[in-house]
Motif scaffolding. Structure first.
Motif, PDB file in Angstrom:
ATOM      1  N   ARG A  65      -5.506   4.803   0.047  1.00 35.12           N
ATOM      2  CA  ARG A  65      -5.511   3.669   0.964  1.00 35.12           C
ATOM      3  C   ARG A  65      -4.481   2.627   0.550  1.00 35.12           C
ATOM      4  O   ARG A  65      -3.790   2.048   1.390  1.00 35.12           O
TER       5      ARG A  65
ATOM      6  N   THR B  49      -0.937   3.846   1.319  1.00 36.92           N
ATOM      7  CA  THR B  49      -0.582   3.937   2.744  1.00 36.92           C
ATOM      8  C   THR B  49      -0.684   2.554   3.399  1.00 36.92           C
ATOM      9  O   THR B  49       0.322   1.970   3.780  1.00 36.92           O
ATOM     10  N   TRP B  50      -1.905   2.006   3.468  1.00 29.41           N
ATOM     11  CA  TRP B  50      -2.080   0.677   4.053  1.00 29.41           C
ATOM     12  C   TRP B  50      -1.329  -0.369   3.237  1.00 29.41           C
ATOM     13  O   TRP B  50      -0.697  -1.259   3.791  1.00 29.41           O
TER      14      TRP B  50
ATOM     15  N   LEU C 242       2.342  -0.538   3.897  1.00 32.58           N
ATOM     16  CA  LEU C 242       2.624  -1.126   5.216  1.00 32.58           C
ATOM     17  C   LEU C 242       2.531  -2.649   5.151  1.00 32.58           C
ATOM     18  O   LEU C 242       3.362  -3.361   5.708  1.00 32.58           O
ATOM     19  N   ILE C 243       1.515  -3.135   4.435  1.00 29.01           N
ATOM     20  CA  ILE C 243       1.368  -4.580   4.260  1.00 29.01           C
ATOM     21  C   ILE C 243       2.539  -5.138   3.468  1.00 29.01           C
ATOM     22  O   ILE C 243       3.099  -6.189   3.796  1.00 29.01           O
TER      23      ILE C 243
ATOM     24  N   GLU D 250      -2.908  -6.293  -3.627  1.00 22.87           N
ATOM     25  CA  GLU D 250      -2.213  -6.858  -2.476  1.00 22.87           C
ATOM     26  C   GLU D 250      -1.715  -8.279  -2.765  1.00 22.87           C
ATOM     27  O   GLU D 250      -0.580  -8.633  -2.433  1.00 22.87           O
TER      28      GLU D 250
END
Length: 366
Positions: free
Chosen positions: A80, A83-84, A87-88, A250
């Motif tokens: 996750r 991939t996510w 993108l962020i 993040e």
């Protein structure tokens, strides 16, 4: 290195190579579309390449820290993040974040900000540069807490620069010592920041508040991560080791991105060229992160992680200093890469001395 090992290593960068080709082709097209000349096309192509290299050089330590956190996450959450999370990192930090700064600073809508970036890039760049002080204060404080938390760790058993790290590890028994250190540094730098005579104390106050927000953000992320870790005892095995670490990574990625995004405006004022160049670099960071996790490189080279966290501390200090004087981004990137290179060299020397037949290395935390 054997051919099979080389192929295996290069395979981690397949998507990065693909994105590089597409990104540079798009950059060349933008250059041609804007200028209609071969020279203009070559200039934009070159800028995209330099930005990608700049992002990679600034993000060596980011990849290592990501890998350190990812290795303890479940495969589901690893995927996750890769991939996510990417993108962020690419679209959020390289496109949305600069637009959001202009939206807030100029008091305009998102669509107007995009139009401003396309039609009046010089004004867009001016707004971004004006926002540099609070961004540097916030990001520098967050990264400083990340770096200090690694060294102020009572359970840390392996030390690279022993005379420094042993003392920091021992001092970790004093609760809140790293927070106190950062607060003192914030006050010291705020006193050095020159103010406009027409608006005294505005710049220093902005620095202090932004830095405090960075400190609070770090502590909130730590608290959330701790609560989620505690709740994992009642969760299924597939759900463990994920959300808290994901949030932490993040925010960490965002802090690493501040310096590159702001620094990119020194090379070009075109938001779309910046997004292409930094996006290419972010893909290599992702590839390096996957390689470090799957090949177990952090365990194999015991001081590599130490070098990354020293690089983080230096970057955080540079971000603070940049509120006083301009420091070229190439110095920032080369400084971090050099530290990591020295750490790698020290690790190789240690392995040759203590594990001549390729015995398994000990992890940095014992």
């Amino acid at each position: 290195m054997s051919p099979s090992t080389e192929t295996s290593t290069l395979s981690y960068f397949t998507w990065a190579f693909i994105v590089t080709g597409l990104g540079l082709a798009l950059g060349a097209w933008l250059g041609w579309n804007e200028t209609g000349t071969i020279g203009g096309m070559a200039t934009v192509f070159f800028i995209c390449t330099v930005l990608a290299v700049l992002e990679i050089s600034l993000s060596f330590d980011n990849a290592i820290v990501n890998a350190n956190k990812l290795k303890d996450m479940t495969p589901v959450w690893q995927q996750r993040f890769l991939t996510w999370g990417i993108l962020i990192a690419v679209f959020g930090m390289r496109i949305v974040f600069p637009l959001l700064i202009v939206v807030i600073a100029a008091g305009i809508g998102p669509i107007d900000a995009i139009i401003l970036a396309a039609a009046r890039p010089d004004e867009y760049a001016r707004i971004m540069n004006d926002a540099h002080l609070p961004i540097a204060a916030f990001g520098g404080t967050f990264l400083m807490m990340v770096g200090l938390s690694y060294f102020f760790d009572h359970d840390k058993k392996i030390h690279w620069i022993s005379f420094i790290e042993k003392r920091l590890s021992a001092a970790a028994s004093i609760k809140g010592v790293e927070i106190a250190f950062v607060l003192v540094l914030i006050l010291a730098f705020s006193a050095l920041i020159p103010d406009d005579p027409a608006t005294p104390d505005v710049e220093s106050t902005t620095f202090v508040f932004s830095a405090i927000y960075g400190l609070v953000t770090f502590l909130v992320v730590e608290v959330i991560g701790g609560l989620l870790d505690a709740s994992q005892k009642t969760m299924s095995e597939a759900a463990k080791g994920g959300l808290g670490a994901f949030i932490y990574l993040e925010v960490l990625d965002a802090s690493f991105s501040f310096d590159g995004v702001i620094g990119a405006f020194a090379l070009t004022q075109n938001l779309f060229v910046i997004a292409i160049g930094l996006g290419i670099g972010a893909m290599y960071v992702r590839s390096m992160t996957i390689m470090l996790v799957e090949k177990g490189t952090l365990a194999e080279y015991r001081y590599l992680e130490h070098g990354a966290f020293y690089a983080i501390l230096i970057l955080s200090v540079i971000m603070y200093v940049q509120t006083l004087v301009h420091i070229p981004e190439v110095i920032t990137g080369l400084g971090g890469a050099t530290l990591i290179g020295i750490a790698l060299w020290s690790s190789i020397r240690y392995n040759r001395k203590h594990h001549p037949v390729g015995a398994d290395a000990v992890s940095p935390h014992g």
